[in-house]
Design an enzyme around this catalytic site. Structure first.
Site, PDB file in Angstrom:
ATOM      1  N   GLY A 199     -23.685 -16.268 -13.226  1.00  0.00           N
ATOM      2  CA  GLY A 199     -23.730 -17.185 -14.377  1.00  0.00           C
ATOM      3  C   GLY A 199     -22.367 -17.443 -14.963  1.00  0.00           C
ATOM      4  NE  ARG A 249     -13.291 -16.121 -15.404  1.00  0.00           N
ATOM      5  CZ  ARG A 249     -12.126 -15.859 -14.857  1.00  0.00           C
ATOM      6  NH1 ARG A 249     -11.095 -15.574 -15.616  1.00  0.00           N
ATOM      7  NH2 ARG A 249     -11.989 -15.858 -13.563  1.00  0.00           N
ATOM      8  NE  ARG A 276     -14.074 -24.792 -14.869  1.00  0.00           N
ATOM      9  CZ  ARG A 276     -14.571 -23.893 -14.041  1.00  0.00           C
ATOM     10  NH1 ARG A 276     -13.875 -23.510 -12.981  1.00  0.00           N
ATOM     11  NH2 ARG A 276     -15.766 -23.373 -14.248  1.00  0.00           N
ATOM     12  CG  ASP A 314     -20.639 -17.284  -7.084  1.00  0.00           C
ATOM     13  OD1 ASP A 314     -20.741 -16.771  -5.964  1.00  0.00           O
ATOM     14  OD2 ASP A 314     -19.746 -16.997  -7.886  1.00  0.00           O
ATOM     15  CG  ASN A 315     -16.712 -19.416  -6.584  1.00  0.00           C
ATOM     16  OD1 ASN A 315     -17.131 -19.448  -7.736  1.00  0.00           O
ATOM     17  ND2 ASN A 315     -15.976 -18.428  -6.125  1.00  0.00           N
ATOM     18  CE  LYS A 339     -12.131 -19.816 -14.281  1.00  0.00           C
ATOM     19  NZ  LYS A 339     -11.874 -20.263 -12.904  1.00  0.00           N
ATOM     20  N   GLY A 396     -14.842 -12.166 -20.468  1.00  0.00           N
ATOM     21  CA  GLY A 396     -15.011 -13.573 -20.839  1.00  0.00           C
ATOM     22  C   GLY A 396     -13.697 -14.342 -20.943  1.00  0.00           C
TER      23      GLY A 396
HETATM   24  P1  AMP Z   1     -15.414 -15.904  -9.788  1.00  0.00           P
HETATM   25  O1  AMP Z   1     -15.017 -14.886  -8.773  1.00  0.00           O
HETATM   26  O2  AMP Z   1     -14.299 -16.285 -10.755  1.00  0.00           O
HETATM   27  O3  AMP Z   1     -16.063 -17.101  -9.186  1.00  0.00           O
HETATM   28  O4  AMP Z   1     -16.478 -15.210 -10.727  1.00  0.00           O
HETATM   29  C1  AMP Z   1     -17.677 -14.668 -10.264  1.00  0.00           C
HETATM   30  C2  AMP Z   1     -18.570 -14.406 -11.437  1.00  0.00           C
HETATM   31  O5  AMP Z   1     -17.943 -13.500 -12.333  1.00  0.00           O
HETATM   32  C3  AMP Z   1     -18.922 -15.614 -12.259  1.00  0.00           C
HETATM   33  O6  AMP Z   1     -20.204 -15.422 -12.747  1.00  0.00           O
HETATM   34  C4  AMP Z   1     -17.902 -15.570 -13.361  1.00  0.00           C
HETATM   35  O7  AMP Z   1     -18.314 -16.258 -14.513  1.00  0.00           O
HETATM   36  C5  AMP Z   1     -17.797 -14.095 -13.610  1.00  0.00           C
HETATM   37  N1  AMP Z   1     -16.508 -13.708 -14.155  1.00  0.00           N
HETATM   38  C6  AMP Z   1     -15.318 -13.705 -13.528  1.00  0.00           C
HETATM   39  N2  AMP Z   1     -14.355 -13.260 -14.360  1.00  0.00           N
HETATM   40  C7  AMP Z   1     -14.943 -12.975 -15.537  1.00  0.00           C
HETATM   41  C8  AMP Z   1     -14.494 -12.471 -16.792  1.00  0.00           C
HETATM   42  N3  AMP Z   1     -13.208 -12.173 -16.996  1.00  0.00           N
HETATM   43  N4  AMP Z   1     -15.396 -12.296 -17.759  1.00  0.00           N
HETATM   44  C9  AMP Z   1     -16.681 -12.590 -17.570  1.00  0.00           C
HETATM   45  N5  AMP Z   1     -17.180 -13.060 -16.417  1.00  0.00           N
HETATM   46  C10 AMP Z   1     -16.332 -13.247 -15.414  1.00  0.00           C
HETATM   47 MG    MG Z   2     -16.780 -18.631  -9.676  1.00  0.00          MG
END
Ligand code: AMP
Ligand code: MG
Length: 502
Positions: free
Chosen positions: A95, A98, A180, A261-262, A117, A130
């Site tokens: 989800g 952040r 974004r 998820d990306n 973000k 976050g």
């Molecule tokens: P990402 O690897 O950036 O695509 O993140 C994978 C998941 O981790 C997604 O659900 C992001 O929203 C969450 N996420 C990544 N970094 C943070 C953070 N610093 N705080 C909260 N959620 C995070």
């Molecule tokens: Mg992501």
């Protein structure tokens, strides 16, 4: 605190189509304030595309609102839930940990979603804080815009705000927030989430929403799919993903974290983390230092996209229901991707017509580059420029000298250039060279350039971000006086380590 100025209301008429789906798709949420926020970067050309004028930046409440500290009148921030496969393994619920969806603005009859973000924890933050750090925010900002400049579908970046508030990563860094912009931030993982919970009614709600708002033309195209609009929908995502992969490969872009998820359902480049544009060409290059198996290596990207599309197909299975239709939607990836890549490579080579042997010609030159790890961007740019000089009564060796200079052993590339010259003999060289100079960029966001902009920004000087944005917005132009941004990477570039930490 809600900022209510009639001026902002006039500038931005918010719409909230996705938020109207309500729970469990989204949760209304607010940012957690950052202290002493300031502007780091403002993207003037995107602002214009959004139908806003420069007055916007200075409008009372804008800086605070785009840092997550306040809410514009009419804005309804939400965080959305999704799940996903990370590094090939089901990761369960993720989800917007952040990210905060502010709503949509519209220009004419098109809508653009706005997302912050790094604006603080949400109900989906799990163990995260976050936040996003200044370093990763500059990388996302510049790379989104670099991709746009290259003509590659992507989410965009409107601005960065910064704060002195500390954020702990491998070391203590400072916080930043990127705004974004995209037509939609829907990911494969949004669909996977509800499918994994066995809630096909929710998957249907989501698919119907996507089809209505982003794939409206599909309704007239379902005959080929026995009326099954969900198979047609999947097929469209397959096509746009295949095109995107061909564009990434052709420009030497490595995403680094192609988790489901990306992956955008609109075929946009989404979530800029440990990405990298190749310096020296290496098929097996791994840009993410946390990717020990090389799952997301440069060479693997197209295969991984196909794997991810299978995950999306599985999520839509409860709607598509007929196996032959699901396969009919998915399997053409294996034709679309090579076709799209052939098209990209032909443009890179300046080939106007299609001939047998073109695919081999492209494979052969990549093999030459790979053997000596020749700089990918500089090679293609020099090749394009050499062709421009072709008619100047020079001998072949003179014409190709700048290309030959890139190799220690020039024999293999020389014999390739002979074949290439022969292939070009049937067409107008100037037309070819013009096409190549508009296809093979002079400027890409190399890691060391991003790093330079980051180091300077850490001292409070944001000027390099603006300089680079300017170059990357028109990467095919010569931009006299800025050649150093198109140079070989310095030796320290290979020691830059980019992990998932952002
Ligand atoms: P990402 O690897 O950036 O695509 O993140 C994978 C998941 O981790 C997604 O659900 C992001 O929203 C969450 N996420 C990544 N970094 C943070 C953070 N610093 N705080 C909260 N959620 C995070
Ligand atoms: Mg992501």
């Amino acid at each position: 605190m809600i900022v209510a100025t009639s001026e902002i209301h006039r500038l931005l008429q918010w719409t909230h189509r996705y938020a109207k789906l309500g729970l469990p798709f989204v949760t209304p949420w607010q940012g957690t304030p950052l202290s002493d926020v300031h502007w780091v970067a403002q993207n003037h050309s995107l602002l214009q595309e959004l139908g806003l004028d420069e007055y916007f930046w200075a409008t009372y409440g804008v800086l605070e609102s785009l840092s997550g500290n306040q809410i514009f009148q009419g804005m309804q921030p939400h965080a959305s839930v999704y799940s996903g496969h990370q590094f090939g393994v089901w990761a369960g619920q993720l989800g917007d940990g952040r990210a905060l969806w502010l709503g949509e603005s519209h220009v004419g009859d098109t809508y653009r979603e706005w997302q912050l973000k790094g604006a603080g924890k949400t109900p989906y933050s799990r163990m995260g804080d976050g936040r996003a750090v200044l370093r990763s925010s500059i990388r996302e900002y510049l790379c989104s815009e670099a991709m746009h400049g290259l003509g590659i579908p992507t989410t965009r970046a409107l601005c960065i705000t910064g704060s002195p508030d500390a954020v702990l990563r491998e070391s203590v860094e400072t916080a930043a927030v990127v705004t974004r912009i995209a037509p939609s931030f829907l990911r494969f993982g949004h669909f996977e989430h509800f499918a994994a919970l066995g809630q096909d009614d929710k998957v249907k709600q989501l698919a119907d929403f996507a089809i209505e708002h982003y794939f409206a033309d599909l309704k007239d195209q379902t005959d080929a799919w026995r009326g099954n609009i969900y198979a047609a929908f999947l097929h469209q995502v397959v096509q746009s993903t295949a095109r995107l992969m061909a564009q990434w490969q052709a420009v030497g872009f490595c995403h680094g974290v192609m988790n489901t998820d990306n992956m955008s359902i609109l075929g946009l480049t989404l979530d800029y983390g440990p990405f990298q544009f190749l310096d020296g060409f290496d098929h097996n290059h791994i840009c993410n230092h946390s990717d020990h198996q090389g799952r997301y290596s440069y060479a693997n990207q197209p295969k991984i996209a196909y794997w991810n599309l299978f995950c999306l197909a599985q999520a839509l299975w409860g709607l598509i229901k007929e196996e032959d239709l699901a396969m009919q939607a998915l399997e053409p990836y294996q034709i679309f991707f090579p076709q799209a890549l052939d098209e990209q490579m032909r443009r890179k080579l300046g080939l106007i017509d299609i001939q047998e042997g073109d695919r081999q010609l492209a494979a052969d030159v990549l093999a030459c580059l790979s053997t000596e790890r020749v700089d990918f961007t500089i090679f293609w740019r020099r090749l394009s420029q050499c062709l421009k000089d072709f008619s100047n009564h020079l001998t072949p060796t003179q014409v190709w000298q700048p290309v030959l200079d890139l190799f220690l052993d020039t024999q293999p590339i020389q014999s390739w250039l002979e074949k290439y010259t022969h292939r070009l003999s049937s067409q107008n060289i100037q037309v070819a060279s013009q096409m190549m100079l508009k296809t093979n960029p002079k400027f890409v966001l190399r890691n060391h350039l991003g790093e330079e902009a980051i180091q300077k920004a850490k001292t409070g000087d944001f000027s390099l971000i603006n300089t680079m944005l300017h170059l990357l917005h028109s990467p095919f132009d010569e931009h006299g006086g800025y050649d150093r941004f198109a140079n070989f990477p310095p030796s320290w570039a290979s020691s830059i380590e980019i992990s998932c930490s952002s």
